[in-house]
Design a protein around this motif. Structure first.
Motif, PDB file in Angstrom:
ATOM      1  N   SER A 189      59.183  42.674  41.858  1.00 40.47           N
ATOM      2  CA  SER A 189      57.718  42.725  41.973  1.00 40.47           C
ATOM      3  C   SER A 189      57.202  44.129  41.667  1.00 40.47           C
ATOM      4  O   SER A 189      56.243  44.284  40.898  1.00 40.47           O
ATOM      5  CB  SER A 189      57.287  42.322  43.388  1.00 40.47           C
ATOM      6  OG  SER A 189      57.547  40.968  43.592  1.00 40.47           O
ATOM      7  N   TYR A 231      37.100  50.614  20.028  1.00 42.50           N
ATOM      8  CA  TYR A 231      35.724  50.206  20.337  1.00 42.50           C
ATOM      9  C   TYR A 231      34.747  51.343  19.999  1.00 42.50           C
ATOM     10  O   TYR A 231      33.721  51.139  19.350  1.00 42.50           O
ATOM     11  CB  TYR A 231      35.633  49.825  21.811  1.00 42.50           C
ATOM     12  CG  TYR A 231      34.265  49.333  22.242  1.00 42.50           C
ATOM     13  CD1 TYR A 231      33.919  47.985  22.103  1.00 42.50           C
ATOM     14  CD2 TYR A 231      33.328  50.216  22.791  1.00 42.50           C
ATOM     15  CE1 TYR A 231      32.668  47.547  22.508  1.00 42.50           C
ATOM     16  CE2 TYR A 231      32.073  49.779  23.185  1.00 42.50           C
ATOM     17  CZ  TYR A 231      31.757  48.434  23.042  1.00 42.50           C
ATOM     18  OH  TYR A 231      30.517  47.998  23.436  1.00 42.50           O
ATOM     19  N   LEU A 232      35.120  52.565  20.474  1.00 43.12           N
ATOM     20  CA  LEU A 232      34.244  53.712  20.253  1.00 43.12           C
ATOM     21  C   LEU A 232      34.143  54.054  18.763  1.00 43.12           C
ATOM     22  O   LEU A 232      33.083  54.415  18.252  1.00 43.12           O
ATOM     23  CB  LEU A 232      34.744  54.926  21.055  1.00 43.12           C
ATOM     24  CG  LEU A 232      34.585  54.785  22.576  1.00 43.12           C
ATOM     25  CD1 LEU A 232      35.239  55.942  23.308  1.00 43.12           C
ATOM     26  CD2 LEU A 232      33.093  54.711  22.965  1.00 43.12           C
ATOM     27  N   LEU A 253      48.785  47.554  30.650  1.00 39.59           N
ATOM     28  CA  LEU A 253      47.335  47.305  30.636  1.00 39.59           C
ATOM     29  C   LEU A 253      46.558  48.593  30.326  1.00 39.59           C
ATOM     30  O   LEU A 253      45.573  48.568  29.574  1.00 39.59           O
ATOM     31  CB  LEU A 253      46.916  46.754  32.007  1.00 39.59           C
ATOM     32  CG  LEU A 253      45.773  45.751  32.010  1.00 39.59           C
ATOM     33  CD1 LEU A 253      46.153  44.517  31.201  1.00 39.59           C
ATOM     34  CD2 LEU A 253      45.429  45.343  33.418  1.00 39.59           C
ATOM     35  N   PHE A 272      53.349  46.213  34.219  1.00 36.31           N
ATOM     36  CA  PHE A 272      52.135  45.506  33.822  1.00 36.31           C
ATOM     37  C   PHE A 272      50.930  46.452  33.795  1.00 36.31           C
ATOM     38  O   PHE A 272      50.134  46.433  32.847  1.00 36.31           O
ATOM     39  CB  PHE A 272      51.891  44.338  34.793  1.00 36.31           C
ATOM     40  CG  PHE A 272      50.671  43.543  34.484  1.00 36.31           C
ATOM     41  CD1 PHE A 272      50.631  42.704  33.365  1.00 36.31           C
ATOM     42  CD2 PHE A 272      49.536  43.617  35.288  1.00 36.31           C
ATOM     43  CE1 PHE A 272      49.488  41.962  33.077  1.00 36.31           C
ATOM     44  CE2 PHE A 272      48.399  42.888  35.003  1.00 36.31           C
ATOM     45  CZ  PHE A 272      48.373  42.057  33.896  1.00 36.31           C
ATOM     46  N   ILE A 299      46.930  49.321  26.627  1.00 37.50           N
ATOM     47  CA  ILE A 299      46.059  48.407  25.870  1.00 37.50           C
ATOM     48  C   ILE A 299      44.603  48.854  25.992  1.00 37.50           C
ATOM     49  O   ILE A 299      43.849  48.885  25.012  1.00 37.50           O
ATOM     50  CB  ILE A 299      46.221  46.954  26.383  1.00 37.50           C
ATOM     51  CG1 ILE A 299      47.636  46.431  26.146  1.00 37.50           C
ATOM     52  CG2 ILE A 299      45.173  46.005  25.802  1.00 37.50           C
ATOM     53  CD1 ILE A 299      47.917  45.971  24.732  1.00 37.50           C
ATOM     54  N   TRP A 300      44.225  49.228  27.231  1.00 41.43           N
ATOM     55  CA  TRP A 300      42.843  49.622  27.488  1.00 41.43           C
ATOM     56  C   TRP A 300      42.472  50.875  26.688  1.00 41.43           C
ATOM     57  O   TRP A 300      41.412  50.919  26.056  1.00 41.43           O
ATOM     58  CB  TRP A 300      42.636  49.849  28.989  1.00 41.43           C
ATOM     59  CG  TRP A 300      41.320  50.510  29.317  1.00 41.43           C
ATOM     60  CD1 TRP A 300      41.123  51.742  29.855  1.00 41.43           C
ATOM     61  CD2 TRP A 300      40.011  49.971  29.102  1.00 41.43           C
ATOM     62  NE1 TRP A 300      39.796  52.015  30.005  1.00 41.43           N
ATOM     63  CE2 TRP A 300      39.077  50.929  29.540  1.00 41.43           C
ATOM     64  CE3 TRP A 300      39.512  48.775  28.563  1.00 41.43           C
ATOM     65  CZ2 TRP A 300      37.700  50.741  29.484  1.00 41.43           C
ATOM     66  CZ3 TRP A 300      38.133  48.595  28.512  1.00 41.43           C
ATOM     67  CH2 TRP A 300      37.255  49.566  28.967  1.00 41.43           C
ATOM     68  N   THR A 322      63.748  40.700  45.113  1.00 40.55           N
ATOM     69  CA  THR A 322      62.393  40.228  44.785  1.00 40.55           C
ATOM     70  C   THR A 322      61.397  41.377  44.843  1.00 40.55           C
ATOM     71  O   THR A 322      60.517  41.496  43.983  1.00 40.55           O
ATOM     72  CB  THR A 322      61.972  39.115  45.774  1.00 40.55           C
ATOM     73  OG1 THR A 322      63.031  38.193  45.881  1.00 40.55           O
ATOM     74  CG2 THR A 322      60.726  38.401  45.317  1.00 40.55           C
ATOM     75  N   LEU A 323      61.568  42.212  45.884  1.00 41.25           N
ATOM     76  CA  LEU A 323      60.656  43.355  46.045  1.00 41.25           C
ATOM     77  C   LEU A 323      60.786  44.304  44.849  1.00 41.25           C
ATOM     78  O   LEU A 323      59.771  44.797  44.327  1.00 41.25           O
ATOM     79  CB  LEU A 323      60.989  44.088  47.351  1.00 41.25           C
ATOM     80  CG  LEU A 323      59.872  44.954  47.918  1.00 41.25           C
ATOM     81  CD1 LEU A 323      58.708  44.088  48.367  1.00 41.25           C
ATOM     82  CD2 LEU A 323      60.382  45.770  49.095  1.00 41.25           C
ATOM     83  N   PHE A 328      42.212  49.976  23.081  1.00 44.09           N
ATOM     84  CA  PHE A 328      41.018  49.158  22.875  1.00 44.09           C
ATOM     85  C   PHE A 328      39.756  50.027  22.919  1.00 44.09           C
ATOM     86  O   PHE A 328      38.858  49.887  22.084  1.00 44.09           O
ATOM     87  CB  PHE A 328      40.961  48.063  23.956  1.00 44.09           C
ATOM     88  CG  PHE A 328      39.691  47.266  23.942  1.00 44.09           C
ATOM     89  CD1 PHE A 328      39.519  46.221  23.027  1.00 44.09           C
ATOM     90  CD2 PHE A 328      38.643  47.557  24.816  1.00 44.09           C
ATOM     91  CE1 PHE A 328      38.338  45.495  23.010  1.00 44.09           C
ATOM     92  CE2 PHE A 328      37.462  46.833  24.784  1.00 44.09           C
ATOM     93  CZ  PHE A 328      37.317  45.791  23.883  1.00 44.09           C
ATOM     94  N   LYS A 329      39.754  50.959  23.901  1.00 43.30           N
ATOM     95  CA  LYS A 329      38.586  51.832  24.079  1.00 43.30           C
ATOM     96  C   LYS A 329      38.368  52.709  22.840  1.00 43.30           C
ATOM     97  O   LYS A 329      37.239  52.868  22.357  1.00 43.30           O
ATOM     98  CB  LYS A 329      38.823  52.713  25.311  1.00 43.30           C
ATOM     99  CG  LYS A 329      37.595  53.352  25.886  1.00 43.30           C
ATOM    100  CD  LYS A 329      37.994  54.063  27.160  1.00 43.30           C
ATOM    101  CE  LYS A 329      37.037  55.157  27.506  1.00 43.30           C
ATOM    102  NZ  LYS A 329      37.492  55.908  28.667  1.00 43.30           N
ATOM    103  N   GLY A 357      57.732  45.013  38.033  1.00 45.24           N
ATOM    104  CA  GLY A 357      56.830  44.150  37.262  1.00 45.24           C
ATOM    105  C   GLY A 357      55.397  44.637  37.322  1.00 45.24           C
ATOM    106  O   GLY A 357      54.723  44.745  36.295  1.00 45.24           O
ATOM    107  N   ILE A 358      54.940  44.991  38.537  1.00 41.95           N
ATOM    108  CA  ILE A 358      53.561  45.464  38.716  1.00 41.95           C
ATOM    109  C   ILE A 358      53.338  46.776  37.951  1.00 41.95           C
ATOM    110  O   ILE A 358      52.357  46.924  37.222  1.00 41.95           O
ATOM    111  CB  ILE A 358      53.230  45.624  40.226  1.00 41.95           C
ATOM    112  CG1 ILE A 358      53.122  44.250  40.888  1.00 41.95           C
ATOM    113  CG2 ILE A 358      51.930  46.405  40.433  1.00 41.95           C
ATOM    114  CD1 ILE A 358      53.104  44.277  42.390  1.00 41.95           C
ATOM    115  N   MET A 411      31.883  51.753  17.200  1.00 43.21           N
ATOM    116  CA  MET A 411      30.505  52.096  17.562  1.00 43.21           C
ATOM    117  C   MET A 411      29.976  53.240  16.711  1.00 43.21           C
ATOM    118  O   MET A 411      28.814  53.265  16.318  1.00 43.21           O
ATOM    119  CB  MET A 411      30.450  52.495  19.051  1.00 43.21           C
ATOM    120  CG  MET A 411      30.497  51.321  19.973  1.00 43.21           C
ATOM    121  SD  MET A 411      28.965  50.418  19.846  1.00 43.21           S
ATOM    122  CE  MET A 411      29.331  48.971  20.731  1.00 43.21           C
ATOM    123  N   MET A 457      28.878  52.267  13.290  1.00 44.46           N
ATOM    124  CA  MET A 457      27.697  51.395  13.216  1.00 44.46           C
ATOM    125  C   MET A 457      26.450  52.177  12.842  1.00 44.46           C
ATOM    126  O   MET A 457      26.303  53.327  13.279  1.00 44.46           O
ATOM    127  CB  MET A 457      27.480  50.713  14.568  1.00 44.46           C
ATOM    128  CG  MET A 457      28.340  49.495  14.754  1.00 44.46           C
ATOM    129  SD  MET A 457      28.038  48.841  16.371  1.00 44.46           S
ATOM    130  CE  MET A 457      27.754  47.174  15.968  1.00 44.46           C
TER     131      MET A 457
END
Lengths: 161, 197
Positions: free
Chosen positions: A127, A149-150, A138, A134, A141-142, A123-124, A145-146, A130-131, A153, A156
């Motif tokens: 976990s 996004y920029l 993330l 993840f 993705i960030w 389990t450890l 995404f950043k 998995g952490i 911008m 624009m």
């Protein structure tokens, strides 16, 4: 001949008189036997409880404990009714079952403890992996995404209000 | 319109939630997360409902009640149900400080239950050797499940409720594996009995 017969009978009588206190069960002995059965049942229950705490399936052991517990109750009723032989017999049956349960519970506890540690490490590992996966996902993705996004911008146009 | 900082906070929150979700199986091992642990103790009347409990009792008659225990302690438990008999002035268990009644137990049941299991049994009782002297009644013998107990318990006439009142009550004790002995589980139930002649 007659004297000899009387002597034999007298000897037999004496022997019986001497043996009777050894064979008879007194109240103290019966009471001690109940205490012994009580202790045996407590120890057996403790072992079962400990096995259950480490994840063992104790249904069968609890079933046997209930049989032992019934014998203890019957021993106490026999004692209350003055049946000392019945008390000893029932208490002995309780002790015999409780001892078997305790041994089985100890074995089960050892097996379950080993399994528990195996499960814990698995389990450890799950976990931790998995952490990490993840968080990496993330972060990826960030950053994507950043960037988008920029970019958006930059494209624009300023609007005058 | 959200700015980049807002999205960052959203990602951090999502990260925390995800981390906790992945860590929860391991936390379960360490923290032993479990629900509320409790035990139930009850008495039912002869018709197996919470009604028609024996109340006006007399010598020579046999009365029936049902007594039950349920285990919700999240693990197997070893209980003792102790039957005690008191008059109007004898001490009851103290629920506030969690102590049992100092009266001697007359009859007891040993009950071992797995989590979620319940146990129920029929209990019969009767009285004999009842005497009445002026405004006092004395119960000589109480028989529970055909086991006779000499109690010699006196009680005085209760002018408010007009009767000679006694109480048959049951305490729940639980085996504590830490101290390896039974301790009062702070639960008791009882029925009032009015001795009639």
């Amino acid at each position: 001949m007659k004297n000899c017969l009387v002597l034999v009978l007298l000897c037999l009588f004496l022997l019986m008189a001497l043996l009777t206190p050894c064979l008879a069960i007194d109240e103290t002995e019966a009471s001690l036997k109940i205490s012994e059965a009580n202790s045996a049942l407590k120890s057996a229950f403790k072992s079962v409880w400990e096995a259950e705490r480490v994840g063992a399936n104790v249904s069968d052991l609890v079933f046997d404990l209930k049989i032992a517990e019934n014998f203890l109750a019957e021993a106490e009723i026999a004692y209350a009714n003055g049946d000392l032989n019945g008390t000893i017999s029932k208490a002995d049956q309780c002790i015999a079952i409780a001892d078997i349960v305790q041994n089985d519970a100890t074995t089960l506890n050892n097996l379950a403890s080993a399994n528990l540690w195996g499960m814990f490490w698995l389990t450890l590992t799950f976990s931790s992996v998995g952490i990490m996966a993840f968080i990496i996902f993330l972060i990826l993705i960030w950053s994507r995404f950043k960037r988008l996004y920029l970019k958006k911008m930059m494209k624009m146009k300023p609007e005058a209000t | 319109m959200w700015i980049l900082k807002d999205y960052k906070i959203l990602f951090i929150i999502a990260g925390l939630i995800g981390t906790l979700s992945f860590a929860s199986p391991s936390l379960e091992f360490v923290a032993h997360l479990q629900g509320e642990a409790f035990s139930e103790l009850w008495i039912l009347g002869p018709n197996h409902i919470t009604d028609d409990y024996p109340f006006n009792v007399t010598a020579g008659e046999t009365y029936t009640i049902f007594i039950g225990v349920a285990n919700h302690m999240t693990f197997s438990s070893y209980y003792i149900v102790k039957a005690k008999f008191r008059n109007q002035t004898d001490p009851l268990p103290n629920s506030i400080i969690g102590t049992s009644s100092s009266l001697p137990e007359l009859y007891k049941y040993y009950v071992i239950l797995q989590n979620g299991e319940k146990w129920e049994t029929q209990l019969t009782f009767s009285f004999s050797n009842i005497s009445k002297i002026e405004n006092q009644c004395i119960v000589g013998t109480l028989k529970i499940n055909n086991v006779a107990f000499i109690v010699n318990k006196p009680t005085t006439w209760n002018t408010n409720y007009t009767g000679y009142y006694y109480q048959l009550f049951f305490e729940l004790w639980i085996f504590n594996v830490e101290i390896e002995d039974f301790q009062f589980h702070n639960r008791f139930v009882g029925i009032w009995l009015n001795m009639t002649f």
